[in-house]
Design an enzyme around this catalytic site. Sequence first.
Site, PDB file in Angstrom:
ATOM      1  N   ASP A  67     -31.447 -57.587  -4.162  1.00 33.76           N
ATOM      2  CA  ASP A  67     -31.646 -57.007  -5.494  1.00 33.76           C
ATOM      3  C   ASP A  67     -31.524 -58.033  -6.609  1.00 33.76           C
ATOM      4  O   ASP A  67     -31.115 -59.176  -6.387  1.00 33.76           O
ATOM      5  CB  ASP A  67     -30.653 -55.849  -5.712  1.00 33.76           C
ATOM      6  N   ASP A 136     -18.846 -46.777  -5.206  1.00 29.61           N
ATOM      7  CA  ASP A 136     -19.483 -45.453  -5.109  1.00 29.61           C
ATOM      8  C   ASP A 136     -20.301 -45.305  -3.822  1.00 29.61           C
ATOM      9  O   ASP A 136     -21.091 -44.380  -3.676  1.00 29.61           O
ATOM     10  CB  ASP A 136     -20.367 -45.180  -6.345  1.00 29.61           C
ATOM     11  N   HIS A 138     -22.609 -47.382  -2.623  1.00 32.56           N
ATOM     12  CA  HIS A 138     -23.989 -47.884  -2.594  1.00 32.56           C
ATOM     13  C   HIS A 138     -24.143 -49.107  -1.695  1.00 32.56           C
ATOM     14  O   HIS A 138     -23.204 -49.876  -1.514  1.00 32.56           O
ATOM     15  CB  HIS A 138     -24.515 -48.179  -4.014  1.00 32.56           C
ATOM     16  N   GLU A 143     -27.969 -46.263  -5.505  1.00 32.06           N
ATOM     17  CA  GLU A 143     -26.863 -45.474  -6.025  1.00 32.06           C
ATOM     18  C   GLU A 143     -26.871 -44.069  -5.404  1.00 32.06           C
ATOM     19  O   GLU A 143     -27.870 -43.666  -4.797  1.00 32.06           O
ATOM     20  CB  GLU A 143     -27.003 -45.361  -7.553  1.00 32.06           C
TER      21      GLU A 143
HETATM   22  C1  F6R Z   1     -25.427 -57.058  -4.400  1.00 31.81           C
HETATM   23  C2  F6R Z   1     -25.437 -55.733  -3.815  1.00 31.81           C
HETATM   24  C3  F6R Z   1     -24.370 -54.743  -4.140  1.00 31.81           C
HETATM   25  C4  F6R Z   1     -22.972 -55.284  -3.868  1.00 31.81           C
HETATM   26  C5  F6R Z   1     -21.904 -54.242  -4.171  1.00 31.81           C
HETATM   27  C6  F6R Z   1     -20.515 -54.782  -3.976  1.00 31.81           C
HETATM   28  O1  F6R Z   1     -26.531 -57.807  -3.951  1.00 31.81           O
HETATM   29  O2  F6R Z   1     -26.321 -55.440  -3.085  1.00 31.81           O
HETATM   30  O3  F6R Z   1     -24.571 -53.584  -3.373  1.00 31.81           O
HETATM   31  O4  F6R Z   1     -22.889 -55.670  -2.524  1.00 31.81           O
HETATM   32  O5  F6R Z   1     -22.053 -53.789  -5.479  1.00 31.81           O
HETATM   33  O6  F6R Z   1     -20.267 -55.804  -4.880  1.00 31.81           O
HETATM   34  P1  F6R Z   1     -18.964 -56.697  -4.777  1.00 31.81           P
HETATM   35  O7  F6R Z   1     -19.082 -57.487  -3.515  1.00 31.81           O
HETATM   36  O8  F6R Z   1     -19.007 -57.588  -5.991  1.00 31.81           O
HETATM   37  O9  F6R Z   1     -17.803 -55.771  -4.756  1.00 31.81           O
END
Ligand code: F6R
Length: 260
Positions: A67, A136, A138, A143
């Site tokens: 992403d 959450d 995801h 989301e």
């Molecule tokens: C980022 C991504 C997100 C993160 C998630 C956790 O490329 O795909 O899904 O993996 O938001 O983020 P952290 O590791 O910063 O807690």
Amino acid sequence: MEVIISKTYDAMCKEAAEIVAQIVNTKPDAVLGLATGSTPLGLYKELARMHREEGLDFAQVTTFNLDEYVGLHPNHEQSYHYFMNENFFKHVNIPSRNIHIPSGTTSNYAAFCEWYEQRIEDCGGIDVQILGIGSDGHIAFNEPTSSLGSRTRIKTLAKQTIDDNARFFAKASDVPVYAITMGVGTILEARKLVLMANGKKKATAVAQAVEGPVTSMCTASALQLHEDATVFIDEDCASELKMVDYYKWIQANMPGAPKK
Ligand code: F6R
């Protein structure tokens, strides 16, 4: 689904790095799906060490990131282009032409998303997809309520994600509202899924993903539909799982199932 519980974050990252290294060593032109965020930082550090000290060779590897924030230029310090370069790409030898990250500044998002999906297919599909998980539930920026069949597209970030990610920006209102993200359906097509999570803050999301119902309210629960998904977590993150003893027993004993 396999659940590997490590005592520490560093040990967890080493375990996940071993899996990636094994894939790259057996298939030098492997296609890696990569994630950003705090969680995989230790994984990238360990892979860079393996490259430097053990000759792990990425010369033929191709990568696809999950992403990118919409509106952030690749040079923006909070863009995922910048993150990947600083934390991984500049430390290993992946040719830049083999690196793919969704564009946050394209003039035609629909066409770009279609191209990204096609490019993954043209490269033979993703051999291993690294994933983090949001508080959450995801994966990538899918989301809650994202279709479990979704493909690469623009997604509006949930308030919880904006609040979680505000720590990287000067203020919460600087966090982009939109992201371009691989869909859950795109992710499920990878041949192997590796989800990493650490700390108490992710314990509820991980318990819902691993032991809860498959639901678009926790898109990480879609891993239950994949035939080769491994979840790497530390002890704190395992604190809300009901079947911890079972996962640990398997890990310790590695029982061999009858072949026939
Ligand atoms: C980022 C991504 C997100 C993160 C998630 C956790 O490329 O795909 O899904 O993996 O938001 O983020 P952290 O590791 O910063 O807690």
